[in-house]
Scaffold this active site. Structure first.
Site, mmCIF file in Angstrom:
data_model
loop_
_atom_site.group_PDB
_atom_site.id
_atom_site.type_symbol
_atom_site.label_atom_id
_atom_site.label_comp_id
_atom_site.label_asym_id
_atom_site.label_seq_id
_atom_site.Cartn_x
_atom_site.Cartn_y
_atom_site.Cartn_z
ATOM 1 N N TRP A 217 43.026 50.688 37.510
ATOM 2 C CA TRP A 217 42.067 51.781 37.487
ATOM 3 C C TRP A 217 42.695 53.137 37.812
ATOM 4 C CZ3 TRP A 217 37.808 50.794 35.150
ATOM 5 C CH2 TRP A 217 37.186 49.559 35.269
ATOM 6 N N THR B 255 38.294 46.495 45.439
ATOM 7 C CA THR B 255 38.284 47.033 44.090
ATOM 8 C C THR B 255 38.144 48.542 44.160
ATOM 9 O OG1 THR B 255 37.036 47.193 42.046
ATOM 10 C CG2 THR B 255 35.844 46.323 43.945
ATOM 11 N N GLU C 19 33.731 41.792 41.364
ATOM 12 C CA GLU C 19 32.436 41.475 41.987
ATOM 13 C C GLU C 19 31.804 40.208 41.416
ATOM 14 O OE1 GLU C 19 33.516 44.420 41.108
ATOM 15 O OE2 GLU C 19 32.768 46.024 42.403
ATOM 16 N N LYS D 143 40.588 52.773 32.686
ATOM 17 C CA LYS D 143 41.385 51.574 32.952
ATOM 18 C C LYS D 143 42.608 51.558 32.047
ATOM 19 C CE LYS D 143 40.372 47.090 34.722
ATOM 20 N NZ LYS D 143 39.670 45.817 34.601
HETATM 21 P P1 AMP Z 1 37.998 44.677 37.761
HETATM 22 O O1 AMP Z 1 36.988 44.560 38.840
HETATM 23 O O2 AMP Z 1 39.183 45.507 38.121
HETATM 24 O O3 AMP Z 1 38.373 43.324 37.233
HETATM 25 O O4 AMP Z 1 37.339 45.466 36.542
HETATM 26 C C1 AMP Z 1 36.138 45.068 35.927
HETATM 27 C C2 AMP Z 1 35.802 46.016 34.799
HETATM 28 O O5 AMP Z 1 36.779 45.916 33.766
HETATM 29 C C3 AMP Z 1 34.491 45.727 34.124
HETATM 30 O O6 AMP Z 1 33.384 46.247 34.809
HETATM 31 C C4 AMP Z 1 34.702 46.419 32.765
HETATM 32 O O7 AMP Z 1 34.527 47.820 32.868
HETATM 33 C C5 AMP Z 1 36.168 46.136 32.505
HETATM 34 N N1 AMP Z 1 36.296 44.906 31.681
HETATM 35 C C6 AMP Z 1 36.522 43.657 32.127
HETATM 36 N N2 AMP Z 1 36.572 42.785 31.097
HETATM 37 C C7 AMP Z 1 36.357 43.493 29.974
HETATM 38 C C8 AMP Z 1 36.258 43.158 28.583
HETATM 39 N N3 AMP Z 1 36.430 41.929 28.131
HETATM 40 N N4 AMP Z 1 36.007 44.164 27.714
HETATM 41 C C9 AMP Z 1 35.845 45.436 28.138
HETATM 42 N N5 AMP Z 1 35.932 45.814 29.442
HETATM 43 C C10 AMP Z 1 36.170 44.856 30.346
#
Ligand code: AMP
Length: 534
Positions: free
Chosen positions: A437, A179, A322, A432
């Site tokens: 990212w 990640t 994670e 994002k």
């Molecule tokens: P990833 O590890 O790339 O899946 O990213 C995870 C991150 O995406 C989380 O820590 C949040 O910052 C963002 N995220 C995931 N789901 C949501 C959601 N439903 N609403 C807002 N942000 C989210």
């Protein structure tokens, strides 16, 4: 006196899932639509057969339990075979995100110590470019062409499938996903058989993904993202049909959903917006969707409402790589049916409640020892722990979770009295965009390389299509000048095109925290009314 339990000895390993799917739902189809529009079909029984052939083929290459087998591929049935083949051989499947930059790709394949790479021909140029840098990869196999490497079908086709899955502990690792959601090098999240299995049990529940044998699921979320939100495992557990598509434009997705009777689509908000726009612009009929899963970014309330007006049950999940990834989901509370549409949309617009197996808390941003009340008012750092939450990054020397197992998510949130999670901000310095990212720090480092730039800060601004886009805020050095165009070409030389800020704004000063760091929180507040030209 110690009394031993008297139940059977089963290790929870992913091979149980594919055995079950083949035995109980063997004829249920897995469909792939490739980039040229052609479609191929297999079944859960076929996936199992091919995965066993892959186990033999891997053993022939000398791949042993614990070895890393990487994929660089979009979503398709052969990629699914590789999930079960690599993990069934006791290996660790490392799904590489092809959208990373060269130096990140260089770092993660070497850091992971991948021994095999199976890739889509569409990434041939990338593979050719990176090959001299990838020191540990011994075998290159191509999923869909035999031109530059051994064709996947020929590779496994040489085997008869008469093999056994690797045995071992349920605590053995089986998947690796890097990640880049924070600064510095990407970090590897190493999933275990057990964590994937427990996540699967939770995921299929009616108040989570609500998956059953009638589901025909199209996961738009890429297989290299956060365990593909668990669909390869969860669909096998219930015998759902899986439909994969190489192209994610709304028109193609719509046609495929009609043709294959897809009733369940999973994607980031950008996907939902594009789909609704396409349907509304073309006047086409809505595909036969009954369920919509969104996650990865905040889902605008208006999109939820539009989907609900089409009679679609919306599931809004929060999680991260994670956390395997699903940690919370906005499901229907006891009084849901008594609410009007507005009240129902309000439930789905928040990030929902913790799944059984997950615990949440928020702590004071300045004093992490102070746990905040669940009062729907106090926003703090969101921490999570549970049965499928990371303890330590791959090869890290120290745990990332604290001694009580709390993992700091980098999200800022408040918890309501009933436990509902509401995300409000982020402490991690990233933006994002369309589910991927962008590192603010890298953009800032590029910008400050210009001699006339005193200070630069990148922040995310809400965007109707991409959820968020970066803007760069710049303070010039006294008496010196630089133009937007100059900065733009400087950045273009340093970062990928889709990272380039949508706007560059010159300001007299940038707010700082008490310790002298740029205060992104204050800067975001200052730009709260800022609107991008779209
Ligand atoms: P990833 O590890 O790339 O899946 O990213 C995870 C991150 O995406 C989380 O820590 C949040 O910052 C963002 N995220 C995931 N789901 C949501 C959601 N439903 N609403 C807002 N942000 C989210």
């Amino acid at each position: 006196m110690n009394i031993l339990g008297a139940m059977q000895d089963w290790e929870m390993r992913t091979s149980l899932l594919i055995d079950h799917a083949a035995r109980e739902h063997g004829g249920r189809e897995i469909v792939t639509q490739w980039a040229d529009g052609s479609r191929t079909r297999t079944t859960w029984a076929g996936v199992r057969r091919d995965a066993l052939k892959m186990v033999q083929a891997l053993r022939r290459l000398g791949i042993a339990p614990g070895d890393r087998v990487a994929t660089l591929a979009m979503n398709h049935g052969r990629h699914l075979v590789a999930w079960y083949g690599a993990t069934g051989a006791g290996g660790i499947l490392h799904t590489i995100n092809p959208r990373l930059f060269d130096d990140q790709l260089d770092y993660i394949a070497n850091h992971a110590g991948d021994r095999v790479l199976i890739y889509d021909a569409a990434f041939q140029a990338l593979v050719d470019r990176m090959r001299p840098h990838w020191k540990t990869i011994e075998h290159y196999i191509c999923f869909d062409s035999g031109e530059h490497a051994l064709h996947f079908e020929d590779w496994i086709g040489a085997e008869d499938g008469d093999a056994e899955w690797a045995q071992g502990s349920e605590r053995d690792p089986c998947m690796l996903c890097y990640t880049s959601g924070t600064t510095g090098h990407p970090k590897g999240v190493l999933f275990e058989h057990r964590s994937n299995m427990l996540h699967t049990y939770a995921a299929i529940m009616p108040q989570c993904l609500d998956l059953d044998a009638r589901a025909a699921v199209l996961p738009v979320v890429p297989m290299f993202h956060a365990n593909n939100w668990g669909f390869p495992w969860a669909a096998a557990a219930v015998g759902a049909k899986l439909v994969y598509c190489a192209n994610n434009d709304a028109a193609t997705l719509c046609r495929l959903m009609h043709a294959e009777g897809v009733n369940y689509l999973a994607g980031v908000p950008t996907v939902w917006l594009a789909l609704l726009q396409h349907i509304e612009e073309t006047g086409q009929a809505m595909p036969p969707l009954t369920r919509a899963l969104t996650g990865g970014s905040a889902m605008p309330r208006a999109i939820i409402e539009r989907l609900m007006r089409h009679g679609i049950r919306v599931a809004h999940a929060w999680g991260m790589t994670e956390t395997s990834p699903i940690a919370t989901i906005a499901f229907e509370p006891a009084d849901y049916d008594d609410r009007d549409l507005d009240g129902q949309v309000a439930v789905k617009a928040l990030q929902g409640k913790a799944l059984f197996g997950i615990e949440l808390r928020t702590v004071d941003l300045d004093d992490p020892a102070r746990v905040l009340p669940r009062d729907g008012k106090s926003a703090g750092a969101l921490q999570v722990r549970g049965l499928w939450v990371i303890r330590r990054y791959f090869k890290a020397e120290q745990d990332t979770a604290d001694t009580d197992q709390w993992f700091d998510t980098g999200d800022v949130a408040m918890l309501h009295p009933d436990g509902t999670l509401q995300l409000t901000d982020r402490t991690k310095d990233v933006i994002k965009s369309g589910g991927e990212w962008i590192s603010s720090v890298e953009l800032e480092n590029c910008a400050v390389a210009h001699p006339a730039v005193a200070e630069a800060a990148a922040i995310g601004i809400p965007h109707p299509k991409w959820d968020e886009r970066p803007i760069l805020v710049v303070v010039k050095k006294p008496g010196m000048d630089v133009t937007v165009e100059e900065l733009r070409s400087l950045l273009a030389a340093g970062v990928a095109k889709w990272w380039l800020p949508d706007a560059i704004e010159f300001v007299d000063d940038i707010p700082h925290t008490g310790t002298g760091k740029i205060s992104k929180k204050d800067l975001r507040e200052r730009f709260g009314d800022y609107r991008l030209d779209v």
